[in-house]
Design an enzyme around this catalytic site. Structure first.
Site: not given
Length: 236
Positions: A8, A129
């Site tokens: 990330d 999500d």
């Protein structure tokens, strides 16, 4: 089951967040260094997230991600900041193997169909999500309906695979929540990769029993709760 160590990227650095909050970032140095570490330990695929893109700067970290593409030889899937077809096409043209479309797909599911037609469904992954059983969009700030319904819609639009992230457990290192994953698995036939909460070998055994195609490893890998070589040995 494929294992995807996460890389990330926020402000050009490799970080891990807790439940997507920028202020919780723990830094782990240069993204390429982390990527090469996981490859050296046996990774054959990486999960790249352009966090600056997710926070609104779609063009951020291009040079960093380009370096990951040119300096590694593993499968790369990329998410974060895919707000348009041109964003996704640009990253695919740069050399990313698969892009993850999240909020843009919830706003306009037909984007999945158009991108799959143009680039092949195997290169288009829809991001699902979940928060409280509903799909979470716009930086996980809003919810927009039952997650399994959205998962089926994305599959019907031509997504070659889904990335299911459970926001409720993401980054907490307290294990997965099985029920939301099971609901998505029951709703679709396409491959599902799971992210969020994977913290123990037991979690991976459960995911394998559920039939998921892959798992993203983040915070628990970086803080040493999980060992990548041990995990790869376990799943093989």
């Amino acid at each position: 089951m494929e294992i995807f160590p996460a890389v990330d990227i926020l402000g050009g650095r490799c970080v891990q967040l807790v439940q997507g909050r920028r202020e919780t970032a723990s830094s782990y140095g240069q993204p390429l260094s982390s990527a090469l570490r996981w490859i050296d330990e046996g990774a054959t695929a990486l999960h790249i997230v352009n966090l600056d893109g997710a926070f609104g700067s779609a063009g951020a970290n291009v040079d960093v991600i380009r370096e990951l593409i040119t300096e590694t030889d593993v499968f790369l899937q990329l998410g974060g900041g895919m707000r348009s077809e041109s964003d996704a096409t640009g990253w695919l043209s740069l050399g990313v193997d698969r892009v993850i479309i999240g909020t843009a797909a919830a706003d306009d599911p037909s984007i999945i169909n158009r991108l799959s037609e143009e680039h092949g469904s195997e290169r288009i992954m829809a991001g699902v999500d979940a928060r409280g059983g509903e799909i979470a969009i716009h930086g996980w700030e809003k919810t927009a309906g039952e997650v399994s319904v959205w998962a089926k819609r994305f599959e019907d639009e031509g997504a070659g695979s889904l990335l299911f992230t459970n926001v409720d457990v993401e980054g907490l290192c307290e294990g997965i929540a099985v029920d939301p994953i099971q609901r998505v698995m029951d709703a679709v036939k396409c491959p599902v990769v799971v992210s969020g909460g994977v913290s123990h070998v037991t979690d991976l055994r459960i995911l394998r029993e559920l039939g998921v195609a892959g798992a993203v490893l983040g915070s628990a890998l970086y803080n040493g709760m999980l060992s990548l070589p041990a995990i790869l040995e376990e799943i093989q």
